[in-house]
Design a protein around this motif. Structure first.
Motif, PDB file in Angstrom:
ATOM      1  N   VAL A 134      49.061  35.173  43.408  1.00 25.48           N
ATOM      2  CA  VAL A 134      48.593  33.972  42.709  1.00 25.48           C
ATOM      3  C   VAL A 134      48.906  32.725  43.525  1.00 25.48           C
ATOM      4  N   LEU A 135      50.128  32.619  44.011  1.00 19.29           N
ATOM      5  CA  LEU A 135      50.490  31.432  44.789  1.00 19.29           C
ATOM      6  C   LEU A 135      49.706  31.367  46.093  1.00 19.29           C
ATOM      7  N   SER A 136      49.447  32.517  46.704  1.00 21.23           N
ATOM      8  CA  SER A 136      48.669  32.520  47.946  1.00 21.23           C
ATOM      9  C   SER A 136      47.258  32.013  47.701  1.00 21.23           C
ATOM     10  N   ILE A 137      46.661  32.431  46.603  1.00 20.09           N
ATOM     11  CA  ILE A 137      45.327  31.936  46.247  1.00 20.09           C
ATOM     12  C   ILE A 137      45.359  30.424  46.020  1.00 20.09           C
ATOM     13  N   MET A 138      46.406  29.933  45.326  1.00 18.46           N
ATOM     14  CA  MET A 138      46.501  28.504  45.056  1.00 18.46           C
ATOM     15  C   MET A 138      46.677  27.708  46.354  1.00 18.46           C
ATOM     16  N   VAL A 139      47.484  28.234  47.279  1.00 20.30           N
ATOM     17  CA  VAL A 139      47.637  27.568  48.565  1.00 20.30           C
ATOM     18  C   VAL A 139      46.326  27.593  49.339  1.00 20.30           C
ATOM     19  N   GLY A 140      45.613  28.718  49.294  1.00 21.58           N
ATOM     20  CA  GLY A 140      44.330  28.811  49.985  1.00 21.58           C
ATOM     21  C   GLY A 140      43.318  27.815  49.482  1.00 21.58           C
ATOM     22  N   SER A 141      43.341  27.544  48.158  1.00 19.14           N
ATOM     23  CA  SER A 141      42.396  26.552  47.633  1.00 19.14           C
ATOM     24  C   SER A 141      42.689  25.166  48.186  1.00 19.14           C
ATOM     25  N   VAL A 142      43.968  24.871  48.445  1.00 16.84           N
ATOM     26  CA  VAL A 142      44.333  23.564  49.007  1.00 16.84           C
ATOM     27  C   VAL A 142      43.957  23.484  50.481  1.00 16.84           C
ATOM     28  N   THR A 143      44.296  24.517  51.243  1.00 17.08           N
ATOM     29  CA  THR A 143      44.025  24.479  52.686  1.00 17.08           C
ATOM     30  C   THR A 143      42.532  24.431  52.983  1.00 17.08           C
ATOM     31  N   PRO A 206      51.297  35.210  26.838  1.00 11.63           N
ATOM     32  CA  PRO A 206      49.827  35.341  26.916  1.00 11.63           C
ATOM     33  C   PRO A 206      49.199  34.399  27.930  1.00 11.63           C
ATOM     34  N   LEU A 207      49.739  33.170  28.035  1.00 14.91           N
ATOM     35  CA  LEU A 207      49.177  32.212  28.999  1.00 14.91           C
ATOM     36  C   LEU A 207      49.405  32.686  30.428  1.00 14.91           C
ATOM     37  N   VAL A 208      50.628  33.125  30.740  1.00 23.09           N
ATOM     38  CA  VAL A 208      50.929  33.558  32.105  1.00 23.09           C
ATOM     39  C   VAL A 208      50.120  34.796  32.472  1.00 23.09           C
ATOM     40  N   ARG A 209      50.017  35.746  31.559  1.00 23.47           N
ATOM     41  CA  ARG A 209      49.279  36.967  31.859  1.00 23.47           C
ATOM     42  C   ARG A 209      47.785  36.678  32.028  1.00 23.47           C
ATOM     43  N   ALA A 210      47.242  35.807  31.200  1.00 24.18           N
ATOM     44  CA  ALA A 210      45.830  35.450  31.357  1.00 24.18           C
ATOM     45  C   ALA A 210      45.605  34.683  32.656  1.00 24.18           C
ATOM     46  N   TYR A 211      46.565  33.810  32.993  1.00 29.56           N
ATOM     47  CA  TYR A 211      46.433  33.023  34.223  1.00 29.56           C
ATOM     48  C   TYR A 211      46.457  33.928  35.449  1.00 29.56           C
ATOM     49  N   THR A 212      47.382  34.878  35.497  1.00 29.19           N
ATOM     50  CA  THR A 212      47.446  35.787  36.642  1.00 29.19           C
ATOM     51  C   THR A 212      46.230  36.705  36.687  1.00 29.19           C
ATOM     52  N   THR A 213      45.712  37.064  35.534  1.00 29.48           N
ATOM     53  CA  THR A 213      44.493  37.891  35.507  1.00 29.48           C
ATOM     54  C   THR A 213      43.309  37.123  36.073  1.00 29.48           C
ATOM     55  N   ALA A 214      43.188  35.866  35.683  1.00 32.91           N
ATOM     56  CA  ALA A 214      42.106  35.047  36.227  1.00 32.91           C
ATOM     57  C   ALA A 214      42.311  34.790  37.720  1.00 32.91           C
ATOM     58  N   ALA A 216      43.578  36.864  39.734  1.00 33.37           N
ATOM     59  CA  ALA A 216      43.145  38.099  40.404  1.00 33.37           C
ATOM     60  C   ALA A 216      41.644  38.081  40.665  1.00 33.37           C
ATOM     61  N   VAL A 217      40.891  37.486  39.749  1.00 30.75           N
ATOM     62  CA  VAL A 217      39.444  37.365  39.964  1.00 30.75           C
ATOM     63  C   VAL A 217      39.175  36.494  41.183  1.00 30.75           C
ATOM     64  N   HIS A 218      39.890  35.366  41.282  1.00 33.83           N
ATOM     65  CA  HIS A 218      39.749  34.504  42.455  1.00 33.83           C
ATOM     66  C   HIS A 218      40.123  35.252  43.731  1.00 33.83           C
ATOM     67  N   ALA A 219      41.184  36.085  43.651  1.00 35.83           N
ATOM     68  CA  ALA A 219      41.623  36.820  44.833  1.00 35.83           C
ATOM     69  C   ALA A 219      40.565  37.814  45.298  1.00 35.83           C
ATOM     70  N   VAL A 220      39.940  38.509  44.358  1.00 32.43           N
ATOM     71  CA  VAL A 220      38.904  39.488  44.719  1.00 32.43           C
ATOM     72  C   VAL A 220      37.709  38.792  45.361  1.00 32.43           C
ATOM     73  N   VAL A 221      37.271  37.691  44.747  1.00 36.06           N
ATOM     74  CA  VAL A 221      36.117  36.967  45.301  1.00 36.06           C
ATOM     75  C   VAL A 221      36.450  36.423  46.696  1.00 36.06           C
ATOM     76  N   ALA A 222      37.710  35.977  46.886  1.00 34.25           N
ATOM     77  CA  ALA A 222      38.098  35.445  48.192  1.00 34.25           C
ATOM     78  C   ALA A 222      38.108  36.527  49.272  1.00 34.25           C
ATOM     79  N   GLN A 223      38.315  37.795  48.886  1.00 31.62           N
ATOM     80  CA  GLN A 223      38.358  38.881  49.871  1.00 31.62           C
ATOM     81  C   GLN A 223      36.992  39.486  50.169  1.00 31.62           C
ATOM     82  N   LEU A 224      35.979  39.098  49.403  1.00 29.04           N
ATOM     83  CA  LEU A 224      34.658  39.687  49.634  1.00 29.04           C
ATOM     84  C   LEU A 224      34.116  39.358  51.018  1.00 29.04           C
TER      85      LEU A 224
END
Length: 813
Positions: A134-143, A206-214, A216-224
């Motif tokens: 999750v943090l790697s995805i967030m850093v990637g969005s900034v970079t 519930p918020l943390v689990r939903a946030y990490t699940t979402a 994960a969607v960003h992570a999958v799309v970023a790896q395509l």
């Protein structure tokens, strides 16, 4: 063995207590006598050797447990655990570096420095600090936002085309990631120093689990783009994920077949190996390092087959050695401060939740504020050495715990494994395909994708938590990670506000034969205490729901307070006018009598004049009305005072023994009733003379007030159960004061029960108590208040009923 509770009974004998008596008996401590602020500040700054030792150990927890470390008990377990976790650090560090849009070697750096810092300052024994999805995805969005590819194009002068300067782009992205990491770590340190560790509690599970699940969607799309070896455009802002996915789909015809084949083979191998690893985990002393075996095998295949020459994108050169520290880019602080705060909050929430889970399991304590400081220092130090944001990893922490790790010495061992790789083995991964790292990221997201089962679980357990989960997931997917987190926290807080602003209001009844009072709407066997309304709110009373609390009380009690008070005041004004008219008539009559006596020459004392009038009883009049009303109440029931054929209800003056003609309410509906004069009636009238006694006047007065709402003899007392209130503000104090005043004007007593000591103190500071409202209106329990009301008002106004106690000076339960 279980205990048969049905056979257990208890008996308590004590006197009835109000709040004042309870405070005297329990000897309540008066906090107003506490030392002054200057004295307390001076005492807090006073230094002593034991206090200094506690402070140093508090800031450096390693000084507490390391001197007590036993190599014999913990050494081998920590060594095995550290090697297992270190092996996992290698593939995950390089893979998550792709999510952060920086070269893979910086993922290895991020797995080395922070673990050493956390070893010194951390309080958890089992979490593994390093890169996280999750943090790697967030850093990637900034970079990628601050350093997109088109900023580094090298244009060809002949055909105006260009290629990206990879070296310059990666260098700037590393600088952006390090700067964001330092700023986020500094925020964590500051929050920890000011003891703001409870901030993580605002991120519900519930918020943390939903946030990490979402995420994960960003992570999958970023790896395509690595799976298909395509180059989609970079989108920012809301719906950027959707636009990226559409762009990737449009570029599928340009897919590199060799890259896609490597991706599919890697996914198949990883999924199969992980499933086998999971099935035989109970038979294996340590998990098989599937990711490490995969990257080693893929590197060897790529080297001997020559995948790079076939168009497969590989990791490339990995420099050996460590980078010297560098200063952050202060000029972009304001551009990344929002992202840094989001990284600080999310990273801390994930780490503290994992840390508390392991601490509860193994019986030790994790200091939430010190965890903030430790995590912040890990990020600040790592940022100085070109690392990106880190936190605890769920998968690595589980490996560290299940392989027998006892302390953070296992984290030091894993850091040594990463250090050896960076110094000596990094160059060997030059031919590693990036598609393999992308496959490792996707397969490691399996646990997060399992969290979609939360939708089914929350649907059965809590609709509000389900709504928080769905809003968090949708906002994070559609609005990116930073804005999605802000919207999610805002919505979660709004649900709390709405639930306290719109609580459940209930009227309590007594469980027969007990001192227990429950909601009458949800329990069939509870009985209403005659003459008493016991009112309770499921939430504390404060400014957001104080007005709703008052309205609900009026509705539940069935009393039309406004009309009753208005009528009473109008009656008082009319009575004053009647008295004045009667006084004038008396003067005229006296003057006429004197003139008549003077004319007749007769002597009289002037006191022989009487006032005649018909006198009747309420019972006789009620029977007369019942005979006239064909739809009267059944035998033994209460007479229907408003059921007269002409729809008229009589109203008498508020004061007993008052002279003057009656007034009446036209029409039986209190909400549409109007006052009229007795002269308007053509018959069926009754007059009341001055010889009526007080009881008759009071009964008729209650009847008149009852026509405006619920019969006043049905309710003589109202008990406010405030046991659910943990605080009370000035708005609520004014509201409760108004309740005492308004109900007092219609002769209904109000009492409060169950007030916590802090609530009583807030009432005192808010000047709630006065000569009319004292602590004798507060009772520790509902039952104390009920007994007082029955003894004070109930004896003459309500029929007897089955009570749980004998009403004596000493009550026996």
């Amino acid at each position: 063995m279980g205990v048969d509770r049905k056979g257990m009974r208890y008996s308590v004998e004590r006197g009835l207590m109000d709040e004042k008596q309870l405070e005297e008996t329990a000897r309540r401590v008066d906090h107003s006598d506490s030392p002054p602020l200057a004295h307390r500040l001076k005492r807090s700054l006073r230094c002593s050797v034991p206090r200094l030792k506690r402070a140093v150990v508090g800031w450096l927890p390693v000084l507490y447990w390391l001197p007590r470390y036993s190599l014999w008990d913990y050494g081998m377990a920590d060594l095995i655990s550290g090697i297992s976790v270190g092996i996992m650090h290698l593939p995950q560090g390089m893979a998550y570096a792709l999510l952060a849009s920086v070269p893979p070697v910086f993922g290895l750096y991020s797995s080395f420095y922070p673990s050493l810092i956390y070893f010194i300052f951390g309080t958890s024994r089992h979490i593994s600090i390093g890169t996280f999805t999750v943090l790697s995805i967030m850093v990637g969005s900034v970079t990628e936002r601050l350093a997109p590819d088109h900023y580094f194009l090298i244009l060809n002068g002949t055909n105006l085309t260009g290629e990206v300067n990879i070296t310059a782009r990666d260098a700037y992205r590393v600088n952006v990631a390090a700067t964001t990491t330092i700023l986020g770590g500094a925020i964590q340190v500051v929050l920890g120093v000011v003891r703001f560790g409870f901030v993580g509690t605002y991120l519900s599970e519930p918020l943390v689990r939903a946030y990490t699940t979402a995420a994960a969607v960003h992570a999958v799309v970023a790896q395509l783009k690595y799976i298909f070896d395509v180059s989609p455009a970079r989108f920012i802002g809301p719906l950027s994920l959707v636009y990226t996915l559409i762009d990737v789909c449009s570029l599928l015809p340009e897919t590199q077949v060799a890259t896609l084949l490597v991706s599919l083979v890697s996914l198949a191998v990883l999924i199969t190996a992980k499933e086998l690893n999971s099935i035989f985990s109970h038979k294996l002393p340590v998990p098989i390092p599937v990711e490490l075996i995969t990257i080693v095998g893929a590197t060897l295949v790529s080297y001997y087959v020559g995948l790079e020459s076939s168009g497969v994108d590989v990791v490339g050169e990995i420099p050996s050695g460590l980078k010297p520290p560098s200063v952050p880019n202060v000029s972009i602080f304001w551009e990344v401060i929002g992202d840094a705060f989001a990284l600080a909050v999310v990273g801390y929430a994930i780490s503290i939740s994992l840390g508390k889970t392991f601490a509860l399991k193994h019986g030790y304590k994790v200091d939430s504020n010190q965890e903030l400081v430790a995590l912040g220092l890990s990020n600040v130090t790592g940022g100085l050495f070109q690392c990106f944001s880190v936190c605890s990893s769920m998968s690595r922490s589980l490996i560290q715990e299940t392989t027998g790790g006892k302390t953070q010495v296992a984290g030091v061992v894993s850091s040594v494994i990463v250090l050896v790789t960076v110094l000596k083995l990094g160059a060997l991964f030059h031919e590693l395909p990036k598609a393999v790292l992308a496959a490792i990221v996707i397969v490691n997201l399996k646990g997060m994708f399992k969290q979609y089962y939360d939708v089914i679980t929350l649907w059965r357990s809590s609709k509000i938590d389900l709504l928080v989960w769905l809003v968090t997931w949708i906002s994070t997917v559609l609005c990116n990670l930073d804005l999605g987190l802000a919207l999610s926290i805002t919505f979660a807080l709004l649900t709390v506000i709405f639930r306290t602003q719109l609580p459940k209001y209930s009227v309590l009844g007594q469980v027969p034969g007990t001192e227990i009072y429950l909601d009458m709407e949800t329990h069939k066997e509870v009985r209403e205490v005659p003459g008493i309304t016991i009112f309770r709110s499921s939430a504390t009373v404060y400014f957001a729901n104080a007005e709703l609390y008052l309205e609900a009380l009026k509705e539940k009690s069935g009393l039309n307070i406004t009309k009753m008070i208005t009528y009473k005041r109008r009656q008082e004004a009319k009575q004053i006018r009647r008295e004045r008219r009667a006084e004038r008539r008396a003067k005229k009559e006296a003057k006429r009598q004197r003139q008549a006596l003077a004319a007749d020459g007769m002597a009289t004392d002037g006191d022989g004049v009487g006032h005649g009038g018909a006198v009747f009883s309420v019972e006789k009049e009620a029977g007369h009305w019942k005979e006239k009303d064909p739809q009267g109440s059944p035998v033994g029931g209460e007479p229907d005072w408003g059921g007269r054929e002409n729809g008229t209800v009589f109203v008498i003056p508020a004061r007993p023994n008052a002279q003057g003609t009656w007034e009446y309410l036209k029409r039986g509906d209190p909400d549409s009733a109007t006052l009229g004069s007795i002269s308007e009636l053509d018959g069926d009238t009754t007059t009341l003379g001055s010889s009526c006694d007080d009881t008759l006047s009071r009964d008729l007065e209650r009847m008149s007030l009852g026509s405006l709402g619920k019969w006043t003899w049905d309710i003589h007392s109202i008990i406010l159960d405030l046991s659910t209130a943990n605080f009370i503000d000035t708005v609520a104090i004014k509201t409760i004061s108004n309740i005492f005043r308004d109900f007092g004007e219609i002769d209904v007593d109000v009492y409060m029960t169950g007030c916590q000591a802090s609530v009583v103190e807030q009432l005192e500071r808010g000047n709630f108590f006065s000569h009319s409202i004292t602590k004798s209106h507060l009772f520790p329990t509902v039952h104390d208040a009920v007994l007082y009301c029955l003894s004070h008002r109930g004896a003459t106004t309500v029929p007897s009923y089955e009570c749980a106690v004998n009403m004596r000076s000493n009550t026996r339960l």
